[in-house]
Motif scaffolding. Structure first.
Motif, PDB file in Angstrom:
ATOM      1  N   LEU A  88       0.830  -1.210   0.000  1.00 18.65           N
ATOM      2  CA  LEU A  88       0.000   0.000   0.000  1.00 18.65           C
ATOM      3  C   LEU A  88       0.864   1.259   0.000  1.00 18.65           C
ATOM      4  O   LEU A  88       0.521   2.250  -0.650  1.00 18.65           O
ATOM      5  CB  LEU A  88      -0.931   0.006   1.218  1.00 18.65           C
ATOM      6  CG  LEU A  88      -2.095  -0.980   1.175  1.00 18.65           C
ATOM      7  CD1 LEU A  88      -2.783  -1.048   2.527  1.00 18.65           C
ATOM      8  CD2 LEU A  88      -3.083  -0.606   0.079  1.00 18.65           C
ATOM      9  N   ALA A  89       1.974   1.218   0.718  1.00 18.95           N
ATOM     10  CA  ALA A  89       2.883   2.370   0.749  1.00 18.95           C
ATOM     11  C   ALA A  89       3.389   2.683  -0.656  1.00 18.95           C
ATOM     12  O   ALA A  89       3.470   3.847  -1.053  1.00 18.95           O
ATOM     13  CB  ALA A  89       4.046   2.096   1.700  1.00 18.95           C
ATOM     14  N   MET A  98       6.819   5.221   1.505  1.00 13.89           N
ATOM     15  CA  MET A  98       7.418   4.006   0.938  1.00 13.89           C
ATOM     16  C   MET A  98       8.623   3.555   1.751  1.00 13.89           C
ATOM     17  O   MET A  98       8.766   2.363   2.055  1.00 13.89           O
ATOM     18  CB  MET A  98       7.843   4.241  -0.521  1.00 13.89           C
ATOM     19  CG  MET A  98       6.687   4.302  -1.489  1.00 13.89           C
ATOM     20  SD  MET A  98       7.209   4.335  -3.220  1.00 13.89           S
ATOM     21  CE  MET A  98       7.825   5.995  -3.386  1.00 13.89           C
ATOM     22  N   MET A  99       9.482   4.506   2.109  1.00 17.31           N
ATOM     23  CA  MET A  99      10.676   4.161   2.889  1.00 17.31           C
ATOM     24  C   MET A  99      10.289   3.560   4.241  1.00 17.31           C
ATOM     25  O   MET A  99      10.849   2.540   4.657  1.00 17.31           O
ATOM     26  CB  MET A  99      11.563   5.387   3.084  1.00 17.31           C
ATOM     27  CG  MET A  99      12.315   5.783   1.827  1.00 17.31           C
ATOM     28  SD  MET A  99      13.266   7.321   1.981  1.00 17.31           S
ATOM     29  CE  MET A  99      14.080   7.158   3.531  1.00 17.31           C
ATOM     30  N   SER A 104       9.865  -0.780   7.988  1.00 17.22           N
ATOM     31  CA  SER A 104       9.034  -1.500   8.963  1.00 17.22           C
ATOM     32  C   SER A 104       8.958  -2.982   8.626  1.00 17.22           C
ATOM     33  O   SER A 104       9.095  -3.837   9.502  1.00 17.22           O
ATOM     34  CB  SER A 104       7.628  -0.905   8.991  1.00 17.22           C
ATOM     35  OG  SER A 104       7.660   0.450   9.365  1.00 17.22           O
ATOM     36  N   PHE A 105       8.738  -3.286   7.355  1.00 18.17           N
ATOM     37  CA  PHE A 105       8.677  -4.682   6.927  1.00 18.17           C
ATOM     38  C   PHE A 105       9.999  -5.395   7.208  1.00 18.17           C
ATOM     39  O   PHE A 105      10.002  -6.534   7.706  1.00 18.17           O
ATOM     40  CB  PHE A 105       8.323  -4.768   5.436  1.00 18.17           C
ATOM     41  CG  PHE A 105       8.311  -6.172   4.903  1.00 18.17           C
ATOM     42  CD1 PHE A 105       7.298  -7.050   5.262  1.00 18.17           C
ATOM     43  CD2 PHE A 105       9.307  -6.610   4.058  1.00 18.17           C
ATOM     44  CE1 PHE A 105       7.282  -8.357   4.777  1.00 18.17           C
ATOM     45  CE2 PHE A 105       9.304  -7.905   3.563  1.00 18.17           C
ATOM     46  CZ  PHE A 105       8.293  -8.785   3.920  1.00 18.17           C
ATOM     47  N   LEU A 106      11.116  -4.742   6.922  1.00 13.53           N
ATOM     48  CA  LEU A 106      12.419  -5.371   7.165  1.00 13.53           C
ATOM     49  C   LEU A 106      12.639  -5.649   8.651  1.00 13.53           C
ATOM     50  O   LEU A 106      13.181  -6.704   9.014  1.00 13.53           O
ATOM     51  CB  LEU A 106      13.545  -4.502   6.609  1.00 13.53           C
ATOM     52  CG  LEU A 106      13.628  -4.429   5.093  1.00 13.53           C
ATOM     53  CD1 LEU A 106      14.724  -3.463   4.652  1.00 13.53           C
ATOM     54  CD2 LEU A 106      13.854  -5.810   4.487  1.00 13.53           C
ATOM     55  N   SER A 141       8.601   1.397  16.398  1.00 16.24           N
ATOM     56  CA  SER A 141       8.968   2.807  16.192  1.00 16.24           C
ATOM     57  C   SER A 141       8.735   3.239  14.752  1.00 16.24           C
ATOM     58  O   SER A 141       8.208   4.326  14.492  1.00 16.24           O
ATOM     59  CB  SER A 141      10.433   3.030  16.567  1.00 16.24           C
ATOM     60  OG  SER A 141      10.646   2.715  17.912  1.00 16.24           O
ATOM     61  N   SER A 142       9.132   2.398  13.809  1.00 14.55           N
ATOM     62  CA  SER A 142       8.970   2.785  12.403  1.00 14.55           C
ATOM     63  C   SER A 142       7.504   2.788  11.984  1.00 14.55           C
ATOM     64  O   SER A 142       7.095   3.615  11.161  1.00 14.55           O
ATOM     65  CB  SER A 142       9.816   1.891  11.488  1.00 14.55           C
ATOM     66  OG  SER A 142       9.446   0.540  11.606  1.00 14.55           O
ATOM     67  N   TYR A 143       6.689   1.906  12.564  1.00 13.22           N
ATOM     68  CA  TYR A 143       5.257   1.962  12.275  1.00 13.22           C
ATOM     69  C   TYR A 143       4.624   3.222  12.864  1.00 13.22           C
ATOM     70  O   TYR A 143       3.702   3.788  12.282  1.00 13.22           O
ATOM     71  CB  TYR A 143       4.526   0.724  12.786  1.00 13.22           C
ATOM     72  CG  TYR A 143       4.544  -0.409  11.801  1.00 13.22           C
ATOM     73  CD1 TYR A 143       4.166  -0.204  10.476  1.00 13.22           C
ATOM     74  CD2 TYR A 143       4.943  -1.674  12.164  1.00 13.22           C
ATOM     75  CE1 TYR A 143       4.197  -1.230   9.557  1.00 13.22           C
ATOM     76  CE2 TYR A 143       4.964  -2.718  11.260  1.00 13.22           C
ATOM     77  CZ  TYR A 143       4.596  -2.478   9.960  1.00 13.22           C
ATOM     78  OH  TYR A 143       4.629  -3.497   9.041  1.00 13.22           O
TER      79      TYR A 143
END
Length: 152
Positions: A88-89, A98-99, A104-106, A141-143
């Protein structure tokens, strides 16, 4: 579909991911404090009878109590939702979004692989447990940052 719909869906899933991560953290702490995990030998956990087959794997997790299985299955759900958020990003097209989606996924992948590695070490290599917790806090944190970028 419109970008507005993608944005709303990404916000909802990101908030949901933060909630799932909190539940995952609580389950992990419960396991750490109250579940007796018998030590195994590296590359041959105590639940593994013959090779890496799913029957002994899941049977072994259930023998430690439902919390271990719930922690594992919730981790899989978080990974799936994380992948969807990343897609979705990219559909939204905003570079910051996107970044943060990819980052977050990583971090979710790092936490998941570390958790599996901890199990495969026979619950003996605490470094993997540490990496799992670092992956969790960085993903959380990234989310949170992603949620901020989605609202702006």
């Amino acid at each position: 579909m419109s970008k507005s719909l993608y944005g709303n869906l990404a916000k909802s899933l990101t908030f949901g991911s933060l909630t799932l991560l909190l539940i995952e953290f609580i389950l992990g702490m419960w396991i750490n404090l109250f579940v007796s995990l018998p030590p195994g030998t590296p590359n041959r956990p105590p639940y593994q009878e013959t090779g890496f087959m799913m029957g002994p794997f899941f049977g072994g997790m259930m023998s430690f109590g439902g919390a271990v299985m719930a922690h594992f299955m919730l981790g899989l759900l978080i990974a799936l939702v994380s992948f969807i958020i990343m897609i979705l990003a990219f559909l939204l097209g905003d570079l910051k979004v996107m970044m943060m989606g990819v980052i977050s996924f990583l971090f979710i992948v790092v936490a998941g692989i570390s958790g599996l590695s901890f199990m495969m070490s026979g619950f003996t290599n605490n470094f993997y447990s540490f990496l799992m917790s670092v992956g969790f806090i960085l993903a959380f944190s990234s989310y949170s940052a992603l949620l901020y970028f989605l609202k702006t």
